[in-house]
Enzyme design. Structure first.
Site, short mmCIF file in Angstrom:
data_model
loop_
_atom_site.label_atom_id
_atom_site.label_comp_id
_atom_site.label_asym_id
_atom_site.label_seq_id
_atom_site.Cartn_x
_atom_site.Cartn_y
_atom_site.Cartn_z
N ARG A 253 3.28 -22.19 43.24
CA ARG A 253 2.17 -21.81 42.36
C ARG A 253 0.85 -22.25 42.97
O ARG A 253 0.76 -23.32 43.58
CB ARG A 253 2.33 -22.46 40.98
CG ARG A 253 3.39 -21.82 40.12
CD ARG A 253 2.97 -20.42 39.66
NE ARG A 253 3.97 -19.81 38.80
CZ ARG A 253 4.97 -19.01 39.22
NH1 ARG A 253 5.08 -18.72 40.51
NH2 ARG A 253 5.82 -18.48 38.37
N HIS B 232 1.31 -13.18 46.54
CA HIS B 232 2.32 -13.56 45.53
C HIS B 232 3.47 -12.54 45.50
O HIS B 232 3.80 -11.97 44.46
CB HIS B 232 1.67 -13.71 44.14
CG HIS B 232 2.51 -14.55 43.20
ND1 HIS B 232 1.98 -15.37 42.25
CD2 HIS B 232 3.87 -14.68 43.07
CE1 HIS B 232 2.94 -15.97 41.56
NE2 HIS B 232 4.10 -15.56 42.05
P1 NDP Z 1 14.16 -25.21 39.60
O1 NDP Z 1 13.78 -25.64 38.23
O2 NDP Z 1 15.56 -24.77 39.85
O3 NDP Z 1 13.86 -26.40 40.63
C1 NDP Z 1 12.74 -27.21 40.51
C2 NDP Z 1 12.87 -28.39 41.44
O4 NDP Z 1 11.65 -29.14 41.41
C3 NDP Z 1 13.99 -29.35 41.01
O5 NDP Z 1 14.65 -29.85 42.14
C4 NDP Z 1 13.21 -30.48 40.31
O6 NDP Z 1 13.84 -31.74 40.38
C5 NDP Z 1 11.95 -30.51 41.14
N1 NDP Z 1 10.85 -31.14 40.41
C6 NDP Z 1 10.27 -30.74 39.25
N2 NDP Z 1 9.32 -31.61 38.86
C7 NDP Z 1 9.31 -32.58 39.81
C8 NDP Z 1 8.56 -33.77 39.96
N3 NDP Z 1 7.62 -34.15 39.08
N4 NDP Z 1 8.82 -34.55 41.05
C9 NDP Z 1 9.77 -34.21 41.94
N5 NDP Z 1 10.53 -33.08 41.83
C10 NDP Z 1 10.29 -32.28 40.79
O7 NDP Z 1 13.12 -24.07 40.02
P2 NDP Z 1 13.38 -22.84 41.01
O8 NDP Z 1 13.90 -23.36 42.28
O9 NDP Z 1 14.13 -21.76 40.32
O10 NDP Z 1 11.87 -22.30 41.18
C11 NDP Z 1 10.86 -23.11 41.74
C12 NDP Z 1 9.51 -22.44 41.62
O11 NDP Z 1 9.37 -21.40 42.57
C13 NDP Z 1 9.23 -21.74 40.28
O12 NDP Z 1 8.86 -22.66 39.29
C14 NDP Z 1 8.09 -20.81 40.65
O13 NDP Z 1 6.86 -21.48 40.44
C15 NDP Z 1 8.28 -20.57 42.14
N6 NDP Z 1 8.60 -19.17 42.43
C16 NDP Z 1 7.69 -18.42 43.14
C17 NDP Z 1 7.94 -17.12 43.47
C18 NDP Z 1 7.01 -16.34 44.31
O14 NDP Z 1 7.16 -15.12 44.43
N7 NDP Z 1 6.03 -16.95 44.92
C19 NDP Z 1 9.19 -16.44 43.04
C20 NDP Z 1 10.11 -17.34 42.34
C21 NDP Z 1 9.80 -18.64 42.05
P3 NDP Z 1 15.24 -32.02 39.61
O15 NDP Z 1 16.25 -31.12 40.29
O16 NDP Z 1 15.49 -33.44 39.85
O17 NDP Z 1 15.02 -31.64 38.17
C1 OXD Z 2 8.41 -16.31 39.66
C2 OXD Z 2 7.38 -15.61 40.45
O1 OXD Z 2 8.15 -17.40 39.15
O2 OXD Z 2 7.60 -14.43 40.80
O3 OXD Z 2 9.54 -15.79 39.57
O4 OXD Z 2 6.33 -16.18 40.76
#
Ligand code: NDP
Ligand code: OXD
Length: 305
Positions: A220, A268
């Protein structure tokens, strides 16, 4: 149900087959008292709070910050986020592409080609000698870690809780952040945007990376301080960056990121949710709620992801 207009055509038939009526905000007349489920990515702020019969909300994207940024989001209503193997694979291909473009000096080789220069002096380093650090070892971060591990990189990940992923070093929590950064030649952000992670890609963070590290942010725009990225790249602390997301989207015409020679901008598009997979999630999710069950991937609203 409410849904963004441009996917409504794809959804109408499968939803109708599932016995679900679709109304589109801004297109159809909507009686707020009839809406039981909502489907969106970035709903207009305040809208979901005006639906008194709302039973659940489905996010079309993996990230749910667009919902939780709304102070009027009805917090008693469960929010289900999109988790999909295809989405994770697309994200992994974006990440691998940009890791390799940097690691193999491809941008410099392209420039040399345009000048007819046989740039054999720029030999690629070995993957085994390069450490990749992934912020966020969740659904997407873990797949990226595995793909990069299989290419021979030394991979580590940072998450809130400790992980066990074969061949990937796990760092957990704020206390291990600095050690994680210190070994990350390539830093990849795949965190959800929450109050804890907002602005995490800043000058202080960059200063803790090895000199000349490379940054990829496909999570993000709210994670990054763009002024700090530009300063770190100009100072050489960062060798460059690939950014798919921005503080303001679309990226304003006036942004210096557009034309910086060591920054790659993508709009994006690292991964786009598949509308067919998302409608499947919605139908299965609604069925589960109607049976009184909780479907998979309900967001922990207190945690913010
Ligand atoms: P998940 O919820 O599966 O994974 C999030 C990870 O971040 C987990 O490992 C979590 O830790 C960790 N995390 C969250 N908060 C913290 C913190 N404060 N400190 C340390 N680690 C933290 O999310 P996804 O993998 O499904 O997606 C990740 C992001 O990718 C989405 O939120 C989105 O913003 C972005 N995205 C972007 C896209 C694009 O086109 N650019 C498309 C799809 C997604 P824990 O496992 O310990 O809970
Ligand atoms: C998502 C994205 O969060 O596309 O899936 O950014």
């Amino acid at each position: 149900m409410s849904a963004p207009a441009y996917w409504a055509g794809i959804w109408a038939e499968p939803l109708a087959k599932g016995g679900i009526d679709l109304v589109v905000h801004g297109r159809d007349p909507v009686d707020p008292n009839t809406i039981e489920y909502a489907l969106s990515f970035r709903p207009p702020p305040g809208l979901l709070g005006t639906l008194p019969k709302l039973k659940a909300v489905f996010s079309l994207g993996a990230g749910v910050d667009g919902f939780l940024a709304d102070p009027d989001y009805p917090r008693h209503v469960p929010l289900v986020r999109f988790v999909d193997d295809t989405l994770s694979r697309e994200m992994a291909s974006y990440v691998v592409l940009h890791v390799l473009l940097f690691h193999r000096n491809q941008r410099a080789l392209d420039a040399a080609q345009h000048q007819r220069i046989w740039l054999q002096s720029m030999l690629p380093r070995r993957a085994e000698g390069t450490c990749v650090g992934i912020l966020g070892l969740g659904e997407i971060g873990t797949l990226c870690a595995l793909r990069l591990r299989d290419l021979g990189f030394q991979v580590s990940g940072w998450s809130r809780t400790r992980k066990t992923v074969d061949g990937v070093i796990s760092f957990a929590g704020a206390g291990e952040f600095d050690s994680f950064l210190a070994r990350s030649d390539i830093l990849i952000c795949l965190l959800p945007l929450t109050p804890e992670t907002s602005g995490i890609l800043n000058a202080k963070t960059f200063a803790k990376l090895p000199h000349g590290a490379f940054l990829i942010n496909a999570a993000r725009g709210g994670h990054q301080v763009e002024r700090d990225i530009l300063e770190a790249v100009d100072a050489g602390q960062l060798a460059g960056a690939t950014l798919d997301v921005f503080e303001t989207e679309p990226l304003p015409d006036s942004s210096p990121l557009w034309s910086h020679p060591r920054i790659t901008v993508t709009p994006h598009i690292a991964a786009i949710s598949d509308p067919v997979a998302s409608v499947r999630m919605v139908i299965e999710g609604i069925r589960a709620f109607e049976r009184g069950e909780r479907p998979a991937n309900v967001v922990d609203l207190a945690r913010g992801y």
